[in-house]
Design an enzyme around this catalytic site. Structure first.
Site, PDB file in Angstrom:
ATOM      1  CG  ASP A   1      -2.055   0.944   1.118  1.00 15.11           C
ATOM      2  OD1 ASP A   1      -2.283   1.485   0.014  1.00 15.11           O
ATOM      3  OD2 ASP A   1      -2.734   1.191   2.135  1.00 15.11           O
TER       4      ASP A   1
ATOM      5  CG  ASN B   1       2.453   1.609  -5.042  1.00 18.54           C
ATOM      6  OD1 ASN B   1       3.257   1.391  -4.143  1.00 18.54           O
ATOM      7  ND2 ASN B   1       2.092   0.691  -5.918  1.00 18.54           N
TER       8      ASN B   1
ATOM      9  CG  HIS C   1       0.821   2.224  -9.338  1.00 20.42           C
ATOM     10  ND1 HIS C   1       0.463   1.790  -8.082  1.00 20.42           N
ATOM     11  CD2 HIS C   1      -0.238   2.950  -9.790  1.00 20.42           C
ATOM     12  CE1 HIS C   1      -0.755   2.233  -7.795  1.00 20.42           C
ATOM     13  NE2 HIS C   1      -1.198   2.944  -8.806  1.00 20.42           N
TER      14      HIS C   1
ATOM     15  CG  ASN D   1      -7.066  -2.260  -6.704  1.00 15.09           C
ATOM     16  OD1 ASN D   1      -6.096  -2.983  -6.462  1.00 15.09           O
ATOM     17  ND2 ASN D   1      -7.461  -1.326  -5.830  1.00 15.09           N
TER      18      ASN D   1
ATOM     19  CB  SER E   1      -7.829  -4.172   2.000  1.00 17.26           C
ATOM     20  OG  SER E   1      -7.680  -2.980   2.720  1.00 17.26           O
TER      21      SER E   1
ATOM     22  CD  GLU F   1       1.364 -13.693  15.301  1.00 19.02           C
ATOM     23  OE1 GLU F   1       1.257 -12.543  15.760  1.00 19.02           O
ATOM     24  OE2 GLU F   1       0.833 -14.687  15.821  1.00 19.02           O
TER      25      GLU F   1
HETATM   26  C1  FPP Z   1      -1.627   0.301  -3.534  1.00 25.46           C
HETATM   27  O1  FPP Z   1      -1.223   1.633  -3.557  1.00 25.46           O
HETATM   28  C2  FPP Z   1      -1.030  -0.448  -4.621  1.00 25.46           C
HETATM   29  C3  FPP Z   1      -1.718  -1.025  -5.633  1.00 25.46           C
HETATM   30  C4  FPP Z   1      -3.174  -0.956  -5.740  1.00 25.46           C
HETATM   31  C5  FPP Z   1      -1.054  -1.723  -6.729  1.00 25.46           C
HETATM   32  C6  FPP Z   1       0.193  -2.444  -6.373  1.00 25.46           C
HETATM   33  C7  FPP Z   1       0.985  -2.599  -7.624  1.00 25.46           C
HETATM   34  C8  FPP Z   1       2.328  -2.569  -7.718  1.00 25.46           C
HETATM   35  C9  FPP Z   1       3.213  -2.501  -6.549  1.00 25.46           C
HETATM   36  C10 FPP Z   1       2.982  -2.634  -9.046  1.00 25.46           C
HETATM   37  C11 FPP Z   1       2.661  -3.830  -9.868  1.00 25.46           C
HETATM   38  C12 FPP Z   1       2.830  -5.087  -9.132  1.00 25.46           C
HETATM   39  C13 FPP Z   1       3.443  -6.203  -9.599  1.00 25.46           C
HETATM   40  C14 FPP Z   1       3.444  -7.435  -8.779  1.00 25.46           C
HETATM   41  C15 FPP Z   1       4.144  -6.266 -10.868  1.00 25.46           C
HETATM   42  P1  FPP Z   1      -2.308   2.782  -3.729  1.00 25.46           P
HETATM   43  O2  FPP Z   1      -2.315   3.189  -5.146  1.00 25.46           O
HETATM   44  O3  FPP Z   1      -3.620   2.332  -3.194  1.00 25.46           O
HETATM   45  O4  FPP Z   1      -1.682   3.882  -2.807  1.00 25.46           O
HETATM   46  P2  FPP Z   1      -2.435   5.053  -2.027  1.00 25.46           P
HETATM   47  O5  FPP Z   1      -3.332   4.394  -1.021  1.00 25.46           O
HETATM   48  O6  FPP Z   1      -1.317   5.813  -1.391  1.00 25.46           O
HETATM   49  O7  FPP Z   1      -3.186   5.857  -3.039  1.00 25.46           O
END
Ligand code: FPP
Length: 241
Positions: free
Chosen positions: A20, A22, A37, A68, A196, A207
């Site tokens: 979480d 990104n 991302h 998502n 989530s 854990e």
């Molecule tokens: C949550 O951050 C992250 C995601 C919904 C996507 C995760 C994807 C990656 C790390 C890249 C692709 C993955 C792979 C395995 C190739 P958010 O966007 O919800 O962050 P925020 O809550 O700060 O907005």
């Protein structure tokens, strides 16, 4: 990270991660969300490699939830572009570390080219005997349980299963990957304290370690800190020690 928490680094058999933060990382850095991302992929590579090298047997990464799909189409498109790039560019890393790739989630809404690349990578790594890495994509914990119940209901309807024979073991056997051990440790980044809809059945006795850093900043030291924290937990599974 400046200092490591005290305690022994204990490597869990099975780890799950809610990656979480990104978007927040990007916002704090003055970039648009997708840059978060993009940087998240580096953290994925670091975590996969380190877990494989430390001897973790199974790692599940929450890459794209069923919820998502409600994000803006542009962000969805970019996330899948990154996923495809990861599957192409990181195949060498997976092979070098003897990682076997799996997919957890529903296939129906995934584009043909995404499915093709996923299936190709699953097939190419099928002979690897090291860590199993499952990417949870188009995944929801409730949906996984619904899918398992549907499959069992079909067997009941055909007369292959008696309702009284349905038990925890049978439901478990109808999950997407029953061969994966339940996570010993669930890590979530960006300071959030929520499940989530991730692995709802499987995290019953996991854990939980919450790291305050956003996912793109989650490095080896943070993983080690999570394993040290895990090493201090007393696991009772509802029993008395
Ligand atoms: C949550 O951050 C992250 C995601 C919904 C996507 C995760 C994807 C990656 C790390 C890249 C692709 C993955 C792979 C395995 C190739 P958010 O966007 O919800 O962050 P925020 O809550 O700060 O907005």
């Amino acid at each position: 990270m400046k200092s490591q928490p005290a305690g022994e680094l204990v490597v869990p058999r099975s780890v799950a991660v809610i990656m979480d933060g990104n978007g927040r990382w990007a916002k704090n850095a003055g970039f648009e969300r997708i840059r978060g991302h993009e940087r998240g992929i580096d953290a994925v590579r670091t975590t996969v490699t380190e877990c494989a090298q430390l001897g973790v047997q199974a790692l599940v990464l929450y890459a794209f939830s069923e919820e998502n799909w409600q994000r803006p189409q542009r962000e969805i498109d970019l996330l899948f572009k990154l996923l495809k790039r990861f599957l192409v560019e990181e195949r060498g890393t997976l092979m070098q570390n003897r990682v076997r790739l799996l997919h957890s989630g529903r296939r129906e809404r995934l584009a043909k080219d995404v499915l093709q690349l996923l299936d190709d990578t699953v097939a190419a790594t099928a002979g690897n005997t090291g860590m199993k890495l499952s990417l949870a994509i188009s995944y929801g914990g409730r949906q996984e349980i619904v899918d398992a119940v549907r499959a069992i209901a079909g067997k009941v309807q055909r007369g292959d299963v008696a309702p009284a024979a349905i038990d925890e073991a049978m439901l478990h056997a109808h999950l997407y990957h029953p061969e994966l051990p339940d996570p010993d440790l669930l890590i979530r980044t960006a300071g959030e304290r929520r499940i989530s809809n991730f692995l709802l059945w499987q995290v019953s006795y996991s854990e939980i370690h919450v790291a305050d850093v956003c996912w793109p900043d989650f490095g080896k030291d943070h993983l080690h800190a999570a394993f040290r924290d895990y090493g201090q937990r007393v696991r009772k599974f509802g029993k008395v020690t």
